[in-house]
Design a protein around this motif. Structure first.
Motif, PDB file in Angstrom:
ATOM      1  N   ASP A   1       0.807  -1.228   0.000  1.00 50.37           N
ATOM      2  CA  ASP A   1       0.000   0.000   0.000  1.00 50.37           C
ATOM      3  C   ASP A   1       0.839   1.277   0.000  1.00 50.37           C
ATOM      4  N   LEU A   2       2.125   1.161   0.302  1.00 52.85           N
ATOM      5  CA  LEU A   2       2.952   2.356   0.494  1.00 52.85           C
ATOM      6  C   LEU A   2       3.571   2.845  -0.805  1.00 52.85           C
ATOM      7  N   CYS A   3       3.625   4.169  -0.935  1.00 49.84           N
ATOM      8  CA  CYS A   3       4.418   4.825  -1.974  1.00 49.84           C
ATOM      9  C   CYS A   3       5.570   5.508  -1.250  1.00 49.84           C
ATOM     10  N   ILE A   4       6.757   4.923  -1.363  1.00 49.58           N
ATOM     11  CA  ILE A   4       7.924   5.418  -0.621  1.00 49.58           C
ATOM     12  C   ILE A   4       8.733   6.337  -1.527  1.00 49.58           C
ATOM     13  N   ILE A   5       8.932   7.562  -1.069  1.00 46.85           N
ATOM     14  CA  ILE A   5       9.686   8.558  -1.833  1.00 46.85           C
ATOM     15  C   ILE A   5      11.054   8.719  -1.188  1.00 46.85           C
ATOM     16  N   ASN A   6      12.093   8.339  -1.912  1.00 44.34           N
ATOM     17  CA  ASN A   6      13.455   8.369  -1.373  1.00 44.34           C
ATOM     18  C   ASN A   6      14.234   9.629  -1.739  1.00 44.34           C
ATOM     19  N   SER A   7      13.577  10.593  -2.375  1.00 44.08           N
ATOM     20  CA  SER A   7      14.307  11.739  -2.922  1.00 44.08           C
ATOM     21  C   SER A   7      13.752  13.076  -2.458  1.00 44.08           C
ATOM     22  N   ASP A 218       5.701   1.504  14.577  1.00 46.20           N
ATOM     23  CA  ASP A 218       5.475   0.591  13.455  1.00 46.20           C
ATOM     24  C   ASP A 218       4.074  -0.026  13.486  1.00 46.20           C
ATOM     25  N   LYS A 219       3.708  -0.594  14.617  1.00 51.84           N
ATOM     26  CA  LYS A 219       2.397  -1.247  14.716  1.00 51.84           C
ATOM     27  C   LYS A 219       1.249  -0.237  14.620  1.00 51.84           C
ATOM     28  N   PRO A 220       1.319   0.915  15.304  1.00 58.41           N
ATOM     29  CA  PRO A 220       0.237   1.891  15.163  1.00 58.41           C
ATOM     30  C   PRO A 220       0.051   2.402  13.735  1.00 58.41           C
ATOM     31  N   ILE A 221       1.160   2.644  13.027  1.00 58.43           N
ATOM     32  CA  ILE A 221       1.043   3.111  11.642  1.00 58.43           C
ATOM     33  C   ILE A 221       0.368   2.051  10.784  1.00 58.43           C
ATOM     34  N   ALA A 222       0.830   0.808  10.916  1.00 55.08           N
ATOM     35  CA  ALA A 222       0.221  -0.284  10.157  1.00 55.08           C
ATOM     36  C   ALA A 222      -1.245  -0.450  10.527  1.00 55.08           C
ATOM     37  N   GLY A 223      -1.546  -0.299  11.821  1.00 50.60           N
ATOM     38  CA  GLY A 223      -2.931  -0.413  12.275  1.00 50.60           C
ATOM     39  C   GLY A 223      -3.816   0.655  11.669  1.00 50.60           C
ATOM     40  N   LEU A 224      -3.310   1.895  11.602  1.00 53.00           N
ATOM     41  CA  LEU A 224      -4.083   2.990  11.017  1.00 53.00           C
ATOM     42  C   LEU A 224      -4.380   2.719   9.549  1.00 53.00           C
ATOM     43  N   ILE A 225      -3.355   2.324   8.801  1.00 49.82           N
ATOM     44  CA  ILE A 225      -3.545   2.072   7.367  1.00 49.82           C
ATOM     45  C   ILE A 225      -4.519   0.920   7.142  1.00 49.82           C
ATOM     46  N   LYS A 229      -8.262   1.204   5.501  1.00 50.31           N
ATOM     47  CA  LYS A 229      -8.530   0.400   4.309  1.00 50.31           C
ATOM     48  C   LYS A 229      -9.768  -0.475   4.485  1.00 50.31           C
ATOM     49  N   GLN A 230      -9.868  -1.137   5.632  1.00 51.03           N
ATOM     50  CA  GLN A 230     -10.995  -2.051   5.830  1.00 51.03           C
ATOM     51  C   GLN A 230     -12.316  -1.310   6.016  1.00 51.03           C
ATOM     52  N   ARG A 231     -12.256  -0.036   6.375  1.00 51.32           N
ATOM     53  CA  ARG A 231     -13.466   0.772   6.515  1.00 51.32           C
ATOM     54  C   ARG A 231     -13.817   1.525   5.236  1.00 51.32           C
ATOM     55  N   GLY A 232     -13.012   1.349   4.186  1.00 54.02           N
ATOM     56  CA  GLY A 232     -13.272   2.035   2.931  1.00 54.02           C
ATOM     57  C   GLY A 232     -12.904   3.505   2.948  1.00 54.02           C
ATOM     58  N   LEU A 233     -12.062   3.904   3.911  1.00 56.54           N
ATOM     59  CA  LEU A 233     -11.688   5.311   4.041  1.00 56.54           C
ATOM     60  C   LEU A 233     -10.376   5.652   3.358  1.00 56.54           C
ATOM     61  N   LEU A 234      -9.574   4.641   2.996  1.00 56.60           N
ATOM     62  CA  LEU A 234      -8.228   4.926   2.501  1.00 56.60           C
ATOM     63  C   LEU A 234      -8.247   5.554   1.112  1.00 56.60           C
ATOM     64  N   ASP A 235      -9.247   5.255   0.315  1.00 57.83           N
ATOM     65  CA  ASP A 235      -9.299   5.798  -1.043  1.00 57.83           C
ATOM     66  C   ASP A 235      -9.340   7.322  -1.060  1.00 57.83           C
ATOM     67  N   ASP A 236     -10.027   7.919  -0.072  1.00 56.28           N
ATOM     68  CA  ASP A 236     -10.107   9.380  -0.059  1.00 56.28           C
ATOM     69  C   ASP A 236      -9.432   9.981   1.179  1.00 56.28           C
ATOM     70  N   THR A 237      -8.556   9.211   1.804  1.00 58.70           N
ATOM     71  CA  THR A 237      -7.741   9.717   2.907  1.00 58.70           C
ATOM     72  C   THR A 237      -6.274   9.533   2.547  1.00 58.70           C
ATOM     73  N   LEU A 238      -5.520  10.624   2.552  1.00 59.48           N
ATOM     74  CA  LEU A 238      -4.095  10.559   2.251  1.00 59.48           C
ATOM     75  C   LEU A 238      -3.309  10.514   3.552  1.00 59.48           C
ATOM     76  N   VAL A 239      -2.473   9.485   3.701  1.00 57.98           N
ATOM     77  CA  VAL A 239      -1.591   9.361   4.862  1.00 57.98           C
ATOM     78  C   VAL A 239      -0.178   9.762   4.436  1.00 57.98           C
ATOM     79  N   LEU A 240       0.434  10.677   5.168  1.00 54.85           N
ATOM     80  CA  LEU A 240       1.817  11.098   4.912  1.00 54.85           C
ATOM     81  C   LEU A 240       2.617  10.903   6.182  1.00 54.85           C
ATOM     82  N   TRP A 241       3.757  10.218   6.067  1.00 52.38           N
ATOM     83  CA  TRP A 241       4.634  10.012   7.218  1.00 52.38           C
ATOM     84  C   TRP A 241       6.028  10.511   6.859  1.00 52.38           C
TER      85      TRP A 241
END
Length: 339
Positions: A1-7, A218-225, A229-241
């Motif tokens: 699910d992650l888009c990791i930006i290294n730059s 680590d666990k809280p971030i994974a739990g949030l995502i 996702k399981q509630r159908g909220l991830l499509d219109d919610t942007l998570v930035l870490w």
């Protein structure tokens, strides 16, 4: 699910200025934070709650300017809930319960106060601070209906509490912040910040420090995502870490530490229309400079606004004789990361 930006890269190697650049687009001037810009651009989805909240923020390294409205109307400022020194289970919106005065009496008092303030405003003409004060009184009154239930997590299942790590000593504090972020997002708050304090500045003892920090988040971030996702909220919610800069690839003073490095930083985005399973951008062979598909903070802001449905060049506010925007006169939307 992650888009990791290294730059990712910025312009300043000092915490305070770099954090201002991350949050506001400027490391030298007081500007509105991106949460305020998004709140200003999109408006609210819930008139009973603030459009922008920040959970357990720090008052150091830029402090309130990381969620300030700057020159935008004051109603777009972030609402702090607790501080970095407040345990997350004690971080609540204060003064939202009044056991001394009934709601009907409160309403009468507020109506009188609003009438007096409106008369005062009519005499003053334009007064953003006074208008925002009137709006804040009304919001505070409406908060009393929804905020107590929103901050009470007793209705969450045991599986959800476990998912966020609330049953474990190491993860329960940040886990609660992440759970509250989901509850606020679900209730229609536009922009939510959570803060893992300032524990990542390992100039020494990096191996032990980062291992401890990673275990806490680590666990809280994974739990949030997973929960979004399981509630159908991830499509219109942007998570930035992410943070304000990276670390040097060389040891600092033989202390198992790394110094600040604004030239290369990794962040991840998730949901909200970004492409999952993607690693974007590269550094040089030493990991010191971003060299391929570079993403400046201005580009990051332009991309976030685009994902929220706004054109960063058109979202402007006139102040001191000219139009301002989050990205100043810079910013390129990074379309390669879109799903």
């Amino acid at each position: 699910d992650l888009c990791i930006i290294n730059s990712v890269h910025g312009s300043n190697s000092r915490h305070g200025a770099a954090l201002l650049e991350l949050h506001t687009g400027s490391d030298t001037f007081i500007r509105p934070s991106m949460g305020s810009w998004i709140n200003y651009g999109l408006g609210t989805e819930n008139n009973n709650l603030p459009g922008f909240v920040t959970i357990c923020p720090t008052f150091g390294h830029g402090g309130v300017n990381a969620w300030s409205n700057g020159f935008l109307p004051a109603k777009f400022q972030g609402t702090p809930i607790g501080t970095s020194s407040t345990p997350a289970d004690k971080a609540k919106i204060p003064f939202i319960e009044n056991k001394e005065v009934s709601r009907s009496d409160q309403r009468m008092e507020l109506d009188l106060l609003k009438e007096l303030n409106r008369d005062h405003l009519a005499n003053r003409g334009v007064d953003d601070q006074l208008e925002s004060r009137i709006a804040s009184f009304e919001l505070a009154f409406r908060l009393q209906r929804q905020a107590p239930d929103l901050q009470n997590i007793s209705d969450e299942s045991a599986a959800t509490l476990e998912q966020y790590g609330l049953n474990e000593k190491e993860t329960k504090n940040f886990g609660r912040q992440c759970l509250m972020a989901r509850r606020f997002a679900e209730a229609g708050v536009r922009f939510i910040q959570v803060t893992h304090s300032y524990k990542w500045d390992q100039h020494g003892g990096l191996r032990n420090g980062h291992a401890k920090n990673a275990k806490e988040v680590d666990k809280p971030i994974a739990g949030l995502i997973q929960d979004l996702k399981q509630r159908g909220l991830l499509d219109d919610t942007l998570v930035l870490w992410g943070g304000e800069f990276g670390r040097t690839p060389v040891s600092q003073g033989n202390r198992d530490g790394r110094d600040h490095n604004p030239h290369a930083n990794s962040m991840f985005m998730c949901g909200g229309g970004v492409k999952g399973g993607l690693r974007y951008g590269e550094t040089d062979e030493h990991g010191y400079y971003a060299v391929r598909n570079k993403v400046h903070f201005h580009d990051l802001h332009a991309t976030i606004l685009h994902l929220m449905g706004m054109d960063h060049e058109k979202l402007t506010y006139k102040y001191a004789g000219r139009d301002f925007r989050l990205t100043d006169v810079y910013g390129t939307v990074v379309k390669d990361i879109f799903a």
